[in-house]
Motif scaffolding. Structure first.
Motif, PDB file in Angstrom:
ATOM      1  N   ASP A 111      23.856  -2.686  14.260  1.00  0.00           N
ATOM      2  CA  ASP A 111      23.568  -1.948  15.500  1.00  0.00           C
ATOM      3  C   ASP A 111      23.670  -2.839  16.738  1.00  0.00           C
ATOM      4  O   ASP A 111      23.079  -2.552  17.787  1.00  0.00           O
ATOM      5  N   ASN A 131      19.768   2.438  21.403  1.00  0.00           N
ATOM      6  CA  ASN A 131      18.983   3.654  21.171  1.00  0.00           C
ATOM      7  C   ASN A 131      19.629   4.460  20.052  1.00  0.00           C
ATOM      8  O   ASN A 131      20.758   4.190  19.631  1.00  0.00           O
ATOM      9  N   ASP A 132      18.909   5.460  19.556  1.00  0.00           N
ATOM     10  CA  ASP A 132      19.367   6.225  18.394  1.00  0.00           C
ATOM     11  C   ASP A 132      20.639   7.006  18.675  1.00  0.00           C
ATOM     12  O   ASP A 132      21.506   7.155  17.799  1.00  0.00           O
ATOM     13  N   LYS A 151      23.577   4.662  18.476  1.00  0.00           N
ATOM     14  CA  LYS A 151      23.859   4.307  17.084  1.00  0.00           C
ATOM     15  C   LYS A 151      24.624   5.423  16.386  1.00  0.00           C
ATOM     16  O   LYS A 151      25.604   5.177  15.663  1.00  0.00           O
ATOM     17  N   ARG A 152      24.194   6.658  16.577  1.00  0.00           N
ATOM     18  CA  ARG A 152      24.893   7.770  15.929  1.00  0.00           C
ATOM     19  C   ARG A 152      26.317   7.894  16.454  1.00  0.00           C
ATOM     20  O   ARG A 152      27.254   8.095  15.669  1.00  0.00           O
ATOM     21  N   GLU A 170      19.733   9.683  26.336  1.00  0.00           N
ATOM     22  CA  GLU A 170      18.310   9.375  26.134  1.00  0.00           C
ATOM     23  C   GLU A 170      17.524   9.484  27.442  1.00  0.00           C
ATOM     24  O   GLU A 170      16.334   9.809  27.435  1.00  0.00           O
TER      25      GLU A 170
END
Length: 464
Positions: free
Chosen positions: A8, A13-14, A17-18, A435
């Protein structure tokens, strides 16, 4: 604390990453501007050791080594490959904060599967493991390209080039290796050897290149030659003096002046370059080629080392010309002539990003999404901060969603992880906007945007 350069890396942030792992990570590479040698690709060479493939022809690394006190003998001189490699390993710990620190570790990881920190203590291990791999057919030049899922790459080629190696590769290699037309020697009328160059062009084409009409006819023939080998784009390196209006008779007088060994003024140089660029743009429109303008490099500044090593050896820097007026006038002259071709504008000075991006907006014509655009962060700007600034500027005054993405501009066959570096920065940028509530969490749209910028936009734009 995060692990150094883990899966990562740069993804904060998530959402980022996705986007990276589901949309960007597996995309192939279209590297539409580099300085790789097609002969080396055709011959499918295997490099004898990591020093040659890592450090040979890489003036980014050479500059860093000089700055860290490494003598020229261990950079471009006669020191052994092992000595040069050891010198590079000694420099690496001092490069924290420089993109080379990240790039070199990515190169070690992606090509050789090694997570080892590059430093003097690990030099023996890295030297032995990488060389053992390089001395196998799996690490030939073509297989290095395959490892990175390169689908198309465009080299940088002089109009005089016979494109012999491109012709052979066309029938022999599944990865497309296409030429790009780089007529800088025709633009730079003030350079020593200009008339000799025109003589070679005349001999090759049978045209009178001492006349403006003959020179244009010769360039058309060379463009036809490039088109036969799949050329889809051109490239031009410009300093701060590249446009002033002039009619055909004035351009012929400037050629005559050059033949009489008379110097040209700055204003006359602008007239001549402008006329060549407007003519070339009209031909690119006819052929559907994209035109690239790389503006703002101040080259060969160290005259002593230029005399010793030649060009492209690490002695160029960022210029600070005032370009807004000339650029808009140049594009307007193109528009009035045959129209502005597909056009990508780069600056080596990031202060000019808004100048380029807003100039692009003046000449969009609705015929193609992103027809004129701010190009990727280039050379000294292709680091994290520079890439983020380029993405922000394009988004703020243009259309980031239509961006044709990253290029390496490299002479190294190990440079392609720079595409990964860019893609991680892109996904983190988009993820941060989501985000922060600045963009909706529409996965279909976001993932499509990422794939487009990473690869698909370039395929459509260049018509590959």
């Amino acid at each position: 604390m995060k692990k150094f350069m883990d899966e990562d890396f740069l993804l904060q942030n998530d959402t980022a990453k996705r986007l990276y792992h589901q949309a960007a990570e597996t995309m192939p590479i279209l590297d539409y501007h580099n300085h790789l040698e097609p002969q080396v690709i055709y011959e499918d060479r295997c490099y004898p050791d990591i020093a040659e493939v890592w450090l040979g022809r890489d003036h980014y690394k050479w500059r860093a080594m000089r700055a860290d006190g490494i003598g020229e003998d261990k950079i471009t001189g006669k020191a052994s490959g092992r000595e040069k490699f050891d010198a590079w390993c000694a420099v690496m710990p001092d490069l924290i904060g420089n993109p080379l620190y990240h790039w070199t570790h990515l190169e070690l990881k992606r090509y050789f599967g090694m997570d080892t920190i590059i430093c003097p203590e690990n030099a023996d291990q890295i030297w032995e493991q990488t060389n053992a791999m390089l001395n196998t057919p799996e690490y030939s030049v073509r297989n290095l390209l395959r490892k990175m899922k390169v689908k198309t790459l465009c080299t940088t080629d002089d109009p005089l080039d016979d494109l012999h190696w491109h012709k052979l590769l066309k029938a022999d290699f599944e990865i497309r290796v296409l030429p790009a037309f780089r007529p800088d020697p025709v633009l730079n009328i003030e350079k020593e050897g200009y008339l000799e160059y025109l003589g070679k062009l005349a001999e090759l084409t049978g045209e009178d290149c001492g006349s403006w009409e003959g020179l244009k006819a010769a360039l058309k023939k060379r463009m036809d030659h490039f088109a036969e080998q799949g050329c889809k784009l051109s490239d031009h390196a410009l300093n701060g003096d590249f446009y002033a209006p002039a009619d055909e008779a004035q351009i012929q007088k400037l050629l005559d002046q050059k033949k009489a060994d008379q110097s040209l003024t700055i204003s006359q140089l602008r007239q001549y370059r402008g006329a060549v660029l407007v003519f070339l743009a009209s031909e690119y429109v006819k052929r559907g080629w994209a035109m690239q303008l790389h503006i703002g490099a101040l080259r060969n500044n160290n005259s002593r080392m230029f005399a010793k090593l030649g060009a492209d050896t690490g002695y160029d820097s960022t210029d600070d010309p005032m370009i807004a007026g000339q650029l808009n006038s140049l594009l307007d002259a193109m528009e009035q002539n045959a129209g502005v071709p597909k056009l990508i504008l780069y600056s080596l000075n990031s202060k000019d990003y808004e100048v380029l991006a807003t100039a692009a907006g003046n000449f969009q014509d609705g015929s193609l999404p992103g027809k004129i655009q701010l190009g990727s962060a280039w050379w000294f700007c292709d680091q994290k901060r520079g890439m983020e600034k380029q993405l922000d500027t394009l988004a703020e005054v243009g259309l980031l969603s239509r961006f044709v993405g990253m290029l390496t501009d490299s002479r190294s066959f190990l440079s392609f992880p720079r595409h990964e570096y860019f893609r991680r920065i892109l996904c983190n940028k988009l993820g941060t906007w989501v985000e922060n509530g600045e963009a909706p969490q529409d996965w279909t749209q976001l993932e499509k945007m990422v794939r487009n910028i990473c690869y698909d936009n370039a395929v459509r734009y260049f018509e590959f």
